[in-house]
Write a protein that holds these residues in place. Structure first.
Motif, PDB file in Angstrom:
ATOM      1  N   SER A  65       0.880  -1.268   0.166  1.00  0.00           N
ATOM      2  CA  SER A  65      -0.081  -0.034  -0.040  1.00  0.00           C
ATOM      3  C   SER A  65       0.851   1.406   0.089  1.00  0.00           C
ATOM      4  N   GLY A  78      -9.126   2.837   1.895  1.00  0.00           N
ATOM      5  CA  GLY A  78      -9.582   4.430   1.592  1.00  0.00           C
ATOM      6  C   GLY A  78     -10.372   5.077   2.316  1.00  0.00           C
ATOM      7  N   PHE A  84      -5.051   4.491   0.729  1.00  0.00           N
ATOM      8  CA  PHE A  84      -5.728   3.218   0.425  1.00  0.00           C
ATOM      9  C   PHE A  84      -5.754   2.348   1.797  1.00  0.00           C
ATOM     10  N   CYS A 110       0.544   7.114   0.198  1.00  0.00           N
ATOM     11  CA  CYS A 110       0.425   6.746  -0.812  1.00  0.00           C
ATOM     12  C   CYS A 110       1.417   7.400  -1.659  1.00  0.00           C
ATOM     13  N   VAL A 157      -4.604  -0.360  -7.269  1.00  0.00           N
ATOM     14  CA  VAL A 157      -5.724   0.577  -6.635  1.00  0.00           C
ATOM     15  C   VAL A 157      -5.136   2.143  -7.016  1.00  0.00           C
ATOM     16  N   TYR A 158      -6.035   2.928  -7.519  1.00  0.00           N
ATOM     17  CA  TYR A 158      -5.405   4.248  -7.921  1.00  0.00           C
ATOM     18  C   TYR A 158      -6.614   5.200  -7.986  1.00  0.00           C
ATOM     19  N   SER A 159      -6.153   6.438  -7.914  1.00  0.00           N
ATOM     20  CA  SER A 159      -7.086   7.691  -8.028  1.00  0.00           C
ATOM     21  C   SER A 159      -6.725   8.811  -9.059  1.00  0.00           C
ATOM     22  N   TRP A 215     -11.532   6.029  -5.375  1.00  0.00           N
ATOM     23  CA  TRP A 215     -10.367   5.020  -5.971  1.00  0.00           C
ATOM     24  C   TRP A 215     -11.114   4.045  -6.710  1.00  0.00           C
ATOM     25  N   LYS A 216     -10.205   3.431  -7.797  1.00  0.00           N
ATOM     26  CA  LYS A 216     -10.516   2.471  -8.642  1.00  0.00           C
ATOM     27  C   LYS A 216      -9.720   1.445  -8.553  1.00  0.00           C
ATOM     28  N   LYS A 217      -9.999   0.281  -9.347  1.00  0.00           N
ATOM     29  CA  LYS A 217      -8.877  -0.892  -9.164  1.00  0.00           C
ATOM     30  C   LYS A 217      -8.808  -1.433 -10.612  1.00  0.00           C
ATOM     31  N   GLY A 266      -2.736   3.825  -4.726  1.00  0.00           N
ATOM     32  CA  GLY A 266      -3.062   3.414  -3.202  1.00  0.00           C
ATOM     33  C   GLY A 266      -2.499   1.982  -2.867  1.00  0.00           C
TER      34      GLY A 266
END
Length: 604
Positions: free
Chosen positions: A352, A365, A477, A482, A512-514, A550-552, A578
């Motif tokens: 992470s 998150g 996250f 991060c 996992v990112y933003s 957040w998305k993965k 993340g």
């Protein structure tokens, strides 16, 4: 254990040193157990040169690890056992942390107590990254003379002391000892001291695989407390019966050349660790951000290095700008380090990117519903850190270095002794000058102004095509931070991890990112992964929406082994990472061979 119970216990369960022989022997039968202590992760038999690591336009070259000099970090800060002593951590979110593990082979926790046991969090953080951890045995002044007299009463007493040290290392799962005798020894007892070092080394090797005993350049074969600053006939007797020698820091080029010649015949050049004092007391280059000078000189002789008190970045320049200061400091050293490669053999790699500190402790998150809404410091929860230093921070205008003229004789491992202020801090003529000078450093990404114990960073836009990353504490996250990826040149990727992950079923990666600071409908986050330089640019297989923002992304590879992981952005902008997970390809994806449209070569 509940969070409340952990916090209550943390004020009771701590890592502690032993201050006397009596305390040591009495405590062996009732050592307080710690929670799970991680084994040191194995690493590959090859390394990469830190000089090349940030140049993503070139393939990395592997070097035989057993033929390259090593790097030891000796941590000494304000006497030791600060907030790092608490097993379950504390709320001191601005405490010192270390995270440039990829360029380090061994870590010594140092204090001025008789027997220093490395704290729980340091052992776990170092072992996570494949770095060995050593405790310290130190005796000083007349008390030290008395202690050795007691130990030297008989061979049985010598073995008793050595066996006690081995028991501690086995029980708390650390990897050996630094031996520092900072007092005179009767010349008649020198053979007994040599026997102790030899017995400890041989016995701990049998008890603990991969263990090490390092001798500090202090007392001589004549029993005099006289730092040699080189390997010679006065200290070679100790070097010959252990795993290495940690030379005092007031060395010369001539002394290093002589040291190398002393060790060549036994093929032990790499076992000479040359002291580099970051506080600069008499050390060539003057320490601080000029520590690069000393390390360059050391590597010119192909010797290993012992970097003493790198916590200077925090202790001297303060916690406010610590991350920026720490990154600047290590960016100067990385060109002379060798990057080891942790192994994940049919294991999941998960990070992470948390440093082990945070303003809040996030879970998935979220900072309110799922986590403790307060600061924390806990090195045991530090995630695997990136293998590369922050890019574009090499100082472009290093001042001209003159060899310091030593004013006061001093030794490396006594920073906290009660000397006069002039002896403790101002040990060279160059140190005296630095007190009144302002220094401005230029890097590709910032201007840095140092005034006494204050430091200020100003970003520069001289080069608008720089890609870089930085640690972000404002969100996370999992954990307390991060990594923010800043892309100005989409043609180049960001190299992050040099690890070796193998899987018999193939490998999949999730990130996992933003993307709040990037045009989400136009920018794509892509995976860069490869094996031995065969790098591929991999587009996402699918995206899962998590709790905002957040998305993965899931990436399916055609690799059964990966040795390099990075990311690329299709457009300019900022992306926050993340979590990254590299794992065995799951059953539903193992038979999917139609990946041609998702995978392409990386164009340098």
């Amino acid at each position: 254990m509940s969070s409340k119970a952990e916090n209550e216990t943390s004020r009771v369960l701590t890592s502690k040193p032993f201050k006397t022989l009596e305390e040591l022997y009495a405590g062996l039968s009732n050592l307080p157990p710690w929670p799970e202590i991680r084994d040191v992760r194995k690493s590959a038999d090859y390394v990469y040169s830190g000089k090349d690591i940030n140049d993503v336009t070139k393939l990395l070259v592997k070097w035989n690890r057993n033929k390259k000099p090593r790097t030891l970090v000796c941590h000494d800060m304000k006497g030791g056992y600060l907030d790092d002593r608490f097993i379950f951590g504390s709320d001191a979110h601005d405490s010192y942390v270390f995270y440039h593990w990829s360029g380090v082979d061994s870590f010594v926790y140092f204090s001025h107590y008789l027997v220093t046991i490395p704290p729980y969090g340091w052992i776990n953080a170092a072992h996570t990254h494949g770095v060995k951890v050593l405790g310290t045995v130190i005796t000083e002044w007349t008390d030290g003379e008395r202690i050795w007299k007691e130990i030297f009463r008989s061979e049985a007493e010598i073995k008793r002391f050595a066996d006690a040290l081995i028991t501690l290392a086995k029980f708390y799962k650390f990897d050996g000892w630094l031996i520092n005798v900072e007092n005179k020894i009767d010349e008649d007892d020198i053979d007994k001291l040599i026997f102790f070092v030899k017995y400890l080394t041989n016995t701990i090797h049998t008890a603990l695989e991969g263990s090490e005993v390092i001798w500090y350049d202090s007392v001589t074969v004549k029993g005099e407390l006289k730092w040699q600053n080189e390997l010679n006939d006065l200290n070679k007797c100790f070097f010959e019966v252990c795993d290495g020698i940690f030379l005092n820091y007031n060395w010369t080029d001539t002394g290093l050349a002589s040291s190398r010649n002393q060790a060549i015949a036994g093929n032990r050049v790499r076992d000479i660790y040359v002291g580099l004092d970051v506080w600069g007391r008499g050390c060539p280059g003057g320490g601080g951000f000029q520590s690069e000078y000393a390390l360059r000189k050391i590597r010119e002789h192909h010797l290993s290095v012992a970097i003493f008190a790198p916590g200077w970045t925090h202790e001297y320049l303060g916690p406010k700008t610590f991350i920026d200061t720490e990154n600047l400091f290590w960016a100067q050293l990385f060109p002379y380090l060798y990057i080891h490669v942790p192994l994940y053999d049919n294991e999941t790699f998960r990070t992470s990117l948390c440093l082990g500190v945070g303003l809040m402790n996030y879970r998935l998150g979220q900072s309110a519903k799922y986590s403790e809404d307060k600061p924390f410091f806990n090195l045991s929860v530090q995630s695997p850190q990136v293998s590369t230093p922050s890019p574009h921070l090499e100082i472009l205008n290093q001042p001209e270095i003159t060899e310091p003229k030593v004013v006061t004789e001093s030794n490396l491992l006594n920073k906290n002794e009660t000397e006069s202020a002039s002896e403790q801090v101002l040990t060279t003529e160059s140190d005296l000058k630095k007190v009144v000078e302002d220094i401005v450093y230029d890097t590709k990404s910032s201007f840095v102004k140092v005034h006494g114990q204050s430091i200020a960073f100003t970003s520069t836009t001289l080069n608008s095509e720089l890609n870089y990353f930085k640690y972000c504490r404002s969100c996370s996250f999992n954990g307390g931070g991060c990594l923010e990826i800043i892309t100005s040149n989409p043609r180049l990727f960001h190299r992050l991890f040099l690890i070796q992950v193998t899987s018999s079923h193939g490998i999949q990666v999730s990130i996992v990112y933003s993307m709040e600071n990037c045009a989400q409908d136009q920018c794509e986050l892509m995976l860069v992964a490869g094996d031995d330089g065969n790098l591929k640019l991999i587009s996402k297989y699918q995206t899962e929406e998590l709790d905002y923002p957040w998305k993965k992304n899931l990436y399916i590879t055609n690799f059964e082994r990966i040795t390099e992981i990075g990311v690329a952005a299709s457009k300019e902008g900022r992306i926050t990472l993340g979590e990254i997970v590299v794992q065995d390809k799951q059953p539903g994806y193992r038979d999917n061979q139609d990946l041609g449209t998702l995978i392409s070569d990386v164009n340098y």
